[in-house]
Design an enzyme around this catalytic site. Structure first.
Site, PDB file in Angstrom:
ATOM      1  CD  GLU A 144      -2.917  -1.349   0.289  1.00 40.31           C
ATOM      2  OE1 GLU A 144      -3.138  -0.372  -0.432  1.00 40.31           O
ATOM      3  OE2 GLU A 144      -3.540  -2.422   0.198  1.00 40.31           O
ATOM      4  CG  LEU A 145       2.429   3.237  -3.026  1.00 44.22           C
ATOM      5  CD1 LEU A 145       2.253   4.590  -3.737  1.00 44.22           C
ATOM      6  CD2 LEU A 145       3.655   2.543  -3.574  1.00 44.22           C
TER       7      LEU A 145
END
Lengths: 428, 485
Positions: free
Chosen positions: B146-147
């Site tokens: 999710e970065l």
């Protein structure tokens, strides 16, 4: 705005949700200011809260000297007689079980006392049908005497009163559907009740339902045009006492799962017993309480006994007043597995007491609650899973405690009353 | 020269099946195979296969002028093996092109970093191995679940030998700074950081088909003109999104594929804009400044923090409970336990428990297979309860097997007991006041089974971990910011 409201009961003399809801609305309405409310009940006891509305007891209105129209083609009578036997307190459900006694709506004689007043029990008596009709007669008298802008009738018991007031005054009629006979009877609808309900809905200028669930029933089962029906959700009175968490047995870790309500088909008590038995297969440190009374109580005792769980399953009988709050304070989970619940205020009261709630999707209150677990009433797997989850995984309890109370505190009668006022304004 | 960096995330979790509490201890299979297979097939047909084909064609047509990058979670690669050999083949074909870069990530698409750096590193290595095996490459750029990024994560990733990392261009981090530059890690400047231009990325990923958006319909011409209008000195435009954007989040009918098809053509007409992979960018561009991210950020929701996964009591309890058994799991060498351990860590399970959607995230309910976060939580906890039972059951017999070790330990315990008694006796003889009968009962030590020892051992290690887990308050800080919203 002057509103003439017909109810069936008014606190402190109430037996169920209808009285609570009509009182809440009346109170919310009075809080809006610059409006006047006349609240009529069949019987006023004199200790009602007169600060929010003028309470009129129908039994205090003399009718003998009035011309009473009993319907098409009937002569106007001034001799009124009725054989009103007041039976002790019974629920509507019990009433229908007693219906061996034929109730005729085609009567002519209404009994009055020496002052020309009709006796009302204001209860769900054996002569309910007669009382309803008598109530309508008095309603016509009241409508003739009072001035008002709009008529509002709560539930089927008061629909005929509303209709009579409308006929006399020509003012718009709003009827408020707190439940339909489909909810009460589980599909075995009483034709007399249905007829009264249908007539009320047809005559009304606007119909208020307590949830979209009920709105659907009104539209589909009573064949009412959708645009005539609006949903106004119920709310809950703020809790005055602070909740103290109680333990049934000091020092024990036992948790309490509570069902609180009438033990009738409508409330789905058997699903609660089944779920309890499921949970007890896995864990023993929990007790289940069925608080209330009703026609299915003996069946439920038998069912619990057949499941061999009576050592952990308890029946309290009917709880009144403070005992209700005490029961909530003992509770760790509150469950309302209703098969058909137009709204359902009681889970809101549980949430006010910081008790996590499980409600059925078949209850109107499910439409507005987010911090509650919702299951289908027949889904015993999901229900028992939810109970087990709340008992065993503390985060759920913490979550509900934190957010549930806040959510409920936002549900104010004032908001419901404000919506009502908007509807009145459209009609007047 | 402006460089557009297109990066696509490819991930599907192993969704858990409906698992009731009365199955705890009897049913040890946790996955909804039917749903997993049907979703994978649906997404493959609607998105992966047509998008891969289009991108392959574009690479072919523009000969090195059109470049993209991908990363795959271990979960999706396993699902390709199970249900989508055809998809895997087409991705392999893509990966073999010079115009495609494959990035690294954590195998289980997990949030392990905040609980256990060991587990995080293990998963990164596992992922490397699988990527090498399937695509024959060793990634040099890392992209976390999710970065999610922070200074600490970047520092650890640099230690593993990665040259760069991708993250969100969160407003509260960048402030007045533009996302269209190359940044570096605040602790270890060797690690370069590419930040997502969330405005341009979300124009495609979220707003593309939104008819109420004042820029709708979005054409490739319009999109490129926006890039063209970016100031000259801002040279990196990072467009990062879910790969499922093409054909699944945005249906084919919205024109998303023709948008992608036209993009390189329009860009070729413009001078001064080209496509690059992350490795091109870190080779060709200069770092402009370090980026300071003391608290973790992600690309989720408005808050761009961890609250979508670790923002409420349900998520915290599930997450803490899961990692409380890490040490035990590590002692067990069984494939089924290892598989479940990884699958239960996938961030999606925590995402389903998010209660933010009550106020603002249709996105959450769109992705969740559950009716409510409570439902998701109860289901997960039931499964986790069963998993913990299995882990414990697997530990006990194993330790009994090693009777030799057992014997040695009990011998040593006897020895310790004896020495303790000796000390005790010496103390007493030295002191004037002697209290009789306070000798510790001998023999209890020798009877103590090894599991007791193991238990105390795990306790101490988990206590040691406390400082690491105190990273979590970051999420708490975010909870307050959520309240402010």
């Amino acid at each position: 705005m002057r509103v003439l409201m017909f109810g069936w009961e008014f606190p402190p003399h109430i037996s169920g949700g209808l009285g609570t809801a009509s009182y809440g609305l009346a109170k919310g309405f009075s809080a809006l200011g610059s409006n006047e409310l006349l609240f009529v009940v069949p019987k006023a006891y004199g200790d009602e809260d007169n600060s929010i509305a003028r309470i009129i007891g129908a039994s205090n209105i003399p009718v003998t000297r009035k011309k009473i129209n009993l319907g098409k083609g009937r002569s106007k009578l001034d001799y009124i007689e009725v054989s009103s036997k007041i039976v002790p307190y019974t629920d509507p459900e019990d009433f229908w079980r007693l219906k061996s006694k034929e109730v005729s709506s085609d009567y002519k004689f209404i009994q009055t006392d020496e002052h020309g007043k009709i006796n009302f029990s204001g209860k769900y008596t054996e002569n309910l049908m007669q009382e309803i009709a008598n109530y309508a007669i008095v309603a016509g008298v009241i409508a003739d005497n009072e001035s008002f802008d709009i008529i509002h009738a709560h539930d089927w018991l008061a629909y005929p009163a509303g209709i009579a007031a409308k006929e006399v005054s020509g003012k718009p009629l709003v009827i408020h559907v707190h439940a339909t006979d489909f909810d009460r009877s589980g599909g075995k609808v009483n034709p007399d009740v249905y007829a009264i309900e249908k007539k009320g809905m047809d005559t009304a200028d606007r119909i208020i339902t307590v949830s979209n669930l009920t709105r659907q029933t009104v539209i589909e089962k009573y064949n009412i045009p959708a645009e005539k029906v609006s949903t106004v959700y119920n709310a809950v009175e703020p809790l005055e006492r602070e909740k103290e968490k109680r333990k049934l047995l000091n020092g024990s870790n036992e948790k309490i799962v509570t069902f609180l309500g009438r033990i009738t088909m409508q409330k789905g008590p058997e699903y609660f017993v089944e779920a309890a038995s499921r949970v007890l297969e896995r864990t023993k440190d929990v007790r289940f309480v069925m608080a209330g009374s009703g026609d299915m109580m003996t069946d439920m005792i038998k069912l619990a006994a057949s499941k061999n769980i009576m050592d952990r399953f308890h029946f309290t009988g009917f709880l009144r007043g403070d005992d209700v709050y005490k029961m909530l304070e003992y509770s760790d989970v509150y469950i309302m597995p209703s098969v058909s619940e137009p709204f359902g205020i009681s889970p809101l009261e549980a949430m006010q007491s910081n008790v996590p709630v499980i409600i059925s999707h078949q209850s109107g209150v499910a439409e507005i609650l987010t911090h509650a677990i919702k299951v289908n009433y027949w889904d015993i797997d999901a229900m028992s899973d939810a109970i087990y989850g709340i008992l065993k995984y503390p985060a759920l309890y913490k979550m509900f405690r934190k957010h549930g109370k806040a959510e409920v505190d936002d549900l104010k009668w004032e908001n419901s009353a404000r919506q009502l006022l908007e509807i009145y304004k459209e009609l007047v | 020269m402006k460089n557009i960096c297109l990066y696509f995330q490819v991930h599907q979790p192993f969704r858990l099946k409906r698992y009731r509490f009365f199955e705890i201890g009897s049913d040890h299979y946790y996955y909804d195979d039917y749903t997993n297979e049907s979703i994978l097939r649906k997404v493959a047909e609607k998105s992966y296969l047509p998008a891969n084909k289009l991108i392959l064609d574009l690479i072919d047509k523009y000969k090195g002028q059109f470049k993209v990058s991908f990363s795959f979670s271990g979960m999706i690669l396993e699902q390709f093996k199970l249900y989508g050999e055809d998809v895997l083949e087409s991705f392999k074909q893509l990966a073999s092109s010079d115009s495609v870069e494959i990035l690294a990530e954590s195998y289980a698409h997990s949030l392990a970093f905040f609980k256990s750096r060991d587990e995080f590193v293990r998963q990164v290595k596992m992922h490397e191995k699988l990527v090498k095996e399937l695509f024959g490459v060793k990634p040099e750029v890392f992209r976390n679940t999710e970065l999610i990024y922070s200074d600490d994560i970047g520092n650890d990733v640099a230690k593993m030998g990665y040259k760069a990392m991708l993250t969100e261009g969160a407003k509260h981090i960048l402030g007045w700074k533009s996302p269209n530059h190359l940044y570096c890690n605040a602790i270890n400047p060797k690690l370069k950081v590419l930040v997502r231009n969330f405005k341009l990325s979300d124009d495609i990923a979220f707003r593309f088909s939104d008819e109420s958006w004042n820029e709708w319909p979005l054409t490739a011409e319009k999109f490129v003109s926006w890039i063209d209008n970016i100031p000259e000195n801002e040279e990196v435009v990072n467009i990062f999104m879910d790969y499922e954007t093409f054909g699944e989040h945005q249906w084919k009918e919205t024109g998303i594929f023709s948008f992608l098809e036209k993009l390189p053509a329009i860009i070729q007409e413009k001078k001064g804009i080209s496509f690059s992979t992350p490795s091109d960018i870190i080779r060709d561009k200069q770092v402009i400044a370090p980026i300071h991210v003391p608290n973790p950020i992600s690309w989720a929701d408005e808050e761009k923090d961890l609250t979508a996964w670790l923002g409420n009591e349900l998520q915290e309890e599930a997450y803490n409970k899961l990692y409380s058994i890490e040490d035990m799991v590590m002692k067990i060498n069984r494939d089924d336990i290892k598989r479940d351990w990884l699958n239960l860590q996938t961030s999606d399970h925590f995402y389903y428990m998010c209660t933010k959607f009550f106020s603002d995230g249709e996105v959450h309910s769109y992705f969740s297979p559950f009716d409510s976060p409570y439902d998701a939580f109860i289901n997960y906890m039931n499964i986790l309860s069963d998993f913990i039972l299995r882990v414990k059951a697997n530990l006990a017999p194993e330790s009994e097997d090693s009777t030799e070790l057992n014997l040695r330990i009990s011998k040593q315990e006897k020895e310790i007991e004896k020495l303790k008694n000796q000390i005790e006796r010496l103390k007493k003889s030295e002191q004037a006041k002697v209290k009789p009968g306070r000798k510790p009962a001998t023999g209890t030590g020798s009877r103590a089974p090894i599991s007791k020892k193991a238990a105390t051992k795990t306790k101490t290690t988990s206590r040691k971990k406390k400082p690491a887990s105190s990273k979590i308050p970051a999420t708490k800080a975010k909870t307050t910011s959520r309240k402010k919203k």
